[in-house]
Design a protein around this motif. Structure first.
Motif, PDB file in Angstrom:
ATOM      1  N   THR A 478       2.942 -12.048  -9.289  1.00  0.00           N
ATOM      2  CA  THR A 478       2.739 -10.463  -8.946  1.00  0.00           C
ATOM      3  C   THR A 478       2.932 -10.193  -7.322  1.00  0.00           C
ATOM      4  OG1 THR A 478       0.364 -10.926  -8.625  1.00  0.00           O
ATOM      5  CG2 THR A 478       1.144 -10.001 -10.931  1.00  0.00           C
ATOM      6  N   GLU A 482       3.106  -5.920  -5.208  1.00  0.00           N
ATOM      7  CA  GLU A 482       2.278  -5.316  -4.207  1.00  0.00           C
ATOM      8  C   GLU A 482       3.108  -4.812  -2.866  1.00  0.00           C
ATOM      9  OE1 GLU A 482      -1.902  -5.890  -1.776  1.00  0.00           O
ATOM     10  OE2 GLU A 482      -0.765  -7.511  -2.532  1.00  0.00           O
ATOM     11  N   LYS A 486       3.829  -0.591  -1.877  1.00  0.00           N
ATOM     12  CA  LYS A 486       3.343  -0.165  -0.490  1.00  0.00           C
ATOM     13  C   LYS A 486       4.475   0.441   0.119  1.00  0.00           C
ATOM     14  CE  LYS A 486      -0.074  -3.491   0.725  1.00  0.00           C
ATOM     15  NZ  LYS A 486      -0.753  -4.541   1.727  1.00  0.00           N
ATOM     16  N   ASN A 520       0.229  -3.961 -13.512  1.00  0.00           N
ATOM     17  CA  ASN A 520       0.083  -4.410 -12.332  1.00  0.00           C
ATOM     18  C   ASN A 520       0.539  -3.449 -11.335  1.00  0.00           C
ATOM     19  OD1 ASN A 520      -0.999  -7.047 -12.853  1.00  0.00           O
ATOM     20  ND2 ASN A 520       1.249  -7.881 -13.331  1.00  0.00           N
ATOM     21  N   TYR A 524      -1.960  -1.618  -8.321  1.00  0.00           N
ATOM     22  CA  TYR A 524      -1.778  -1.727  -6.882  1.00  0.00           C
ATOM     23  C   TYR A 524      -1.754  -0.275  -6.153  1.00  0.00           C
ATOM     24  CZ  TYR A 524      -1.067  -6.783  -6.872  1.00  0.00           C
ATOM     25  OH  TYR A 524      -1.173  -8.241  -6.746  1.00  0.00           O
TER      26      TYR A 524
END
Length: 613
Positions: A478, A482, A486, A520, A524
């Motif tokens: 993962t 992330e 972002k 996931n 996030y």
């Protein structure tokens, strides 16, 4: 020899016509003064034609483009003069009365013959530039009458003739001028190609022992390689094997220009892409790009142990993508053996390359990286060939250590390779296995750029590359999700939309792990960022965000963040917008709304059951 024979035949026919015309001049009974002037012009023309025939027949090579162009007009003008002079011979009274001739006809014919004399004289000045009867092939700046309306044409003729037939110093000067001329505009490029300039340049590149001559030839060819048709003309002249050979066994300064030529040809013509691959250009390009790349890693520091170095070598040897590269020893390792050439020439080239200054080596790497980029662009087979060398590891190392154009070119090469891997399951399995050191190095550098580099120019290809590899990552992996999430909040719209598209590839139905990746991505914090993009950006961004939101809703419809963000309400409001777009988008929105509606209805029923009547 057949070509020379044909041009010789053309010249002989014109010479025969001139001699017949001279006989007719001697037989003329009327307009004797005018016929005498025609005879003088014909005598000069015949004398020059004989000289030209001798030069052509005595030479092993001849540049015949200007001769062919001129000889057409010469024949036409001689035949016109012959027809006119014949009318001046003795005829009966009726024939003389019916034949109308005036002085104006002779003036026209004499002017035409003067032009032919000027054209042939110009050709002789080009071919016999030394003035000693030899086949010189020098550069001549004057204009022949045939080309007064197009001064570029005789200039090109003179330059090409000098490259094909001149002395070495003349060849270098002519090739430089031809390159400068080609760099001015596309019309000049077309004239050079149409007038047979490619073949002499390729011959100069291949056969010359002069570095300056090879550089001049490669530079001129690089200017000519500006579109598919012109590149194809180089390919059709069997230029690719010559270019690959020169790339392998030439000094660095020549290799720089040749690598640029490879990049230009591969950029504009897919046939050239494939032909370069068949001639094995990728291996020397990767080898040249890898010069000194790993040398710095060989230096033992206090942090390196013998055990760690042994383990590193074992890991590298396990990876078939780098199997041709052996453990690092010194800057004098045999990395150059992969480059073509043999004997003393190879040794001299290697020595020159070792002693070359770092700036020149850096320029060579920049151009080799660009050539690999263009060879890999849209080409799965070439991308596979790059990964079958030590290409991936070299590219990753350069992206890590370099900045500027070299880093960018290597990153774009990786982007093209990963895009090819996205469309080819075999390439994904072969080059981007999870336990591959080369693949791991590539992914590490891509993530590092996404996280830490501020430049959108570098971020965008890195994000695209990660998205292209989405189907290679297991559910437990993962760490790439992330940073992509972002980037949904990036102030740069292009970065944000690229991140959206890359995340789509993690959660689309074609990805076997779309459900796990969707969870996931939501965890996030993707949902609030997507909602903000939908509210604040233009329609094109909104539509891409809508696609990602639909996939997340379909794969993880029971996630509480979807309900908290009122995603169902947003999709219902967007359904009208989606109805204006393609049917696939409309169907996707409908499926997402249905999935969320089922979950919300189920949750509401459970809540009523829990509260009781």
């Amino acid at each position: 020899m057949e070509e020379e024979s044909r041009i010789g035949d053309e010249l002989s026919i014109s010479l025969l016509t001139a001699e017949r015309l001279r006989v007719s001049v001697d037989e003329s009974e009327s307009f004797k003064t005018e016929c005498s002037e025609v005879g003088k012009q014909v005598d000069r023309l015949a004398q020059m034609l004989r000289t030209l025939v001798r030069l052509v027949s005595s030479s092993q090579q001849v540049y015949d483009r200007p001769i062919r162009r001129v000889i057409v007009d010469v024949k036409k003008n001689l035949e016109r003069a012959f027809s006119l002079v014949r009318k001046c011979r003795r005829h009966n009274v009726i024939r003389r009365v019916c034949t109308i001739i005036n002085a104006a006809d002779f003036r026209k014919v004499i002017n035409l013959l003067e032009s032919s004399n000027g054209d042939v004289k110009w050709i002789l000045s080009v071919f016999d530039s030394d003035g000693d009867g030899s086949f010189g092939g020098g550069i001549v700046i004057s204009l022949p009458p045939i080309a007064t309306n197009d001064p570029i044409l005789p200039w090109v003729w003179s330059l090409v003739a000098s490259i094909q037939m001149g002395k070495l110093v003349d060849k270098i000067e002519a090739a430089n001028q031809l390159g400068s001329l080609a760099g001015d505009n596309d019309r000049n490029k077309k004239i050079i190609v149409d007038e047979g300039g490619v073949s002499p340049l390729l011959k100069l590149l291949k056969e010359s022992s002069s570095t300056e001559a090879q550089i001049a030839a490669a530079t001129a060819l690089g200017f000519l390689a500006c579109d598919e048709d012109k590149v194809r003309s180089i390919v059709n002249q069997l230029g690719v094997p010559i270019i690959v050979q020169v790339l392998g066994d030439s000094p660095v300064r020549v290799q720089i220009k040749v690598a640029t030529l490879v990049a230009r040809m591969a950029e504009f013509d897919p046939v050239a892409q494939d032909e370069f691959a068949r001639q094995s250009v990728i291996k020397p390009l990767v080898t040249l790009l890898s010069l000194d790349v790993f040398v710095d890693d060989l230096q033992l520091s206090k942090h390196n142990s013998i055990h760690s170095l042994v383990q590193m070598n074992k890991d590298i040897e396990k990876d078939p993508s780098v199997k041709i590269y052996r453990p690092y020893k010194s800057s004098k390792s045999n990395v150059y053996r992969d480059i073509g050439g043999s004997g003393s020439r190879t040794g001299n080239v290697k020595k020159e390359r070792d002693n070359e200054n770092p700036e020149v080596k850096h320029e060579l790497k920049v151009n080799c990286a660009e050539a690999l980029w263009m060879l890999a662009r849209g080409n799965v087979a070439n991308s596979r060939r790059i990964t079958e060398t030590k290409g991936l590891l070299s590219l990753a190392k350069i992206v890590e250590k370099e900045v500027g154009e070299l880093q960018y070119n290597c990153l774009m090469t990786l982007m093209e390779i990963t895009a090819a891997a996205e469309s080819s399951a075999d390439l994904r399995r072969a080059a981007f296995k999870t336990n591959s050191p080369a693949a791991k190095a590539v992914i590490d550098q891509l993530l590092l750029i996404i996280k830490e580099v501020d430049s959108p120019i570098l971020k965008i290809p890195a994000i695209q590359s990660i998205g292209s590899l989405a189907r290679t990552f297991p559910a437990r992996e993962t760490r790439m999700i992330e940073p992509l999430v972002k980037k949904l909040g990036s102030s740069n719209q292009e970065v944000a939309i690229t991140a959206v598209i890359s995340l789509q590839k993690f959660v689309c139905p074609e990805n076997f792990l779309c459900t796990e990746h969707s969870k996931n991505i939501i965890e996030y914090g993707a949902i609030p960022l997507l909602m903000k993009l939908i509210r604040n950006f233009e329609q094109q961004v909104q539509l891409q965000c809508l696609v990602l939101l639909c996939y997340l809703s379909m794969n993880a419809s029971n996630h509480e963040q979807l309900e908290q963000a009122k995603v169902l309400t947003v999709l219902e409001g967007a359904e009208r917008l989606a109805s204006l777009q393609n049917p696939e988008l409309r169907e996707l929105v409908s499926k997402a709304i249905y999935q969320l509606s089922l979950y919300n209805a189920g949750s509401h029923s459970q809540m009523l059951s829990y509260v009781g009547p």
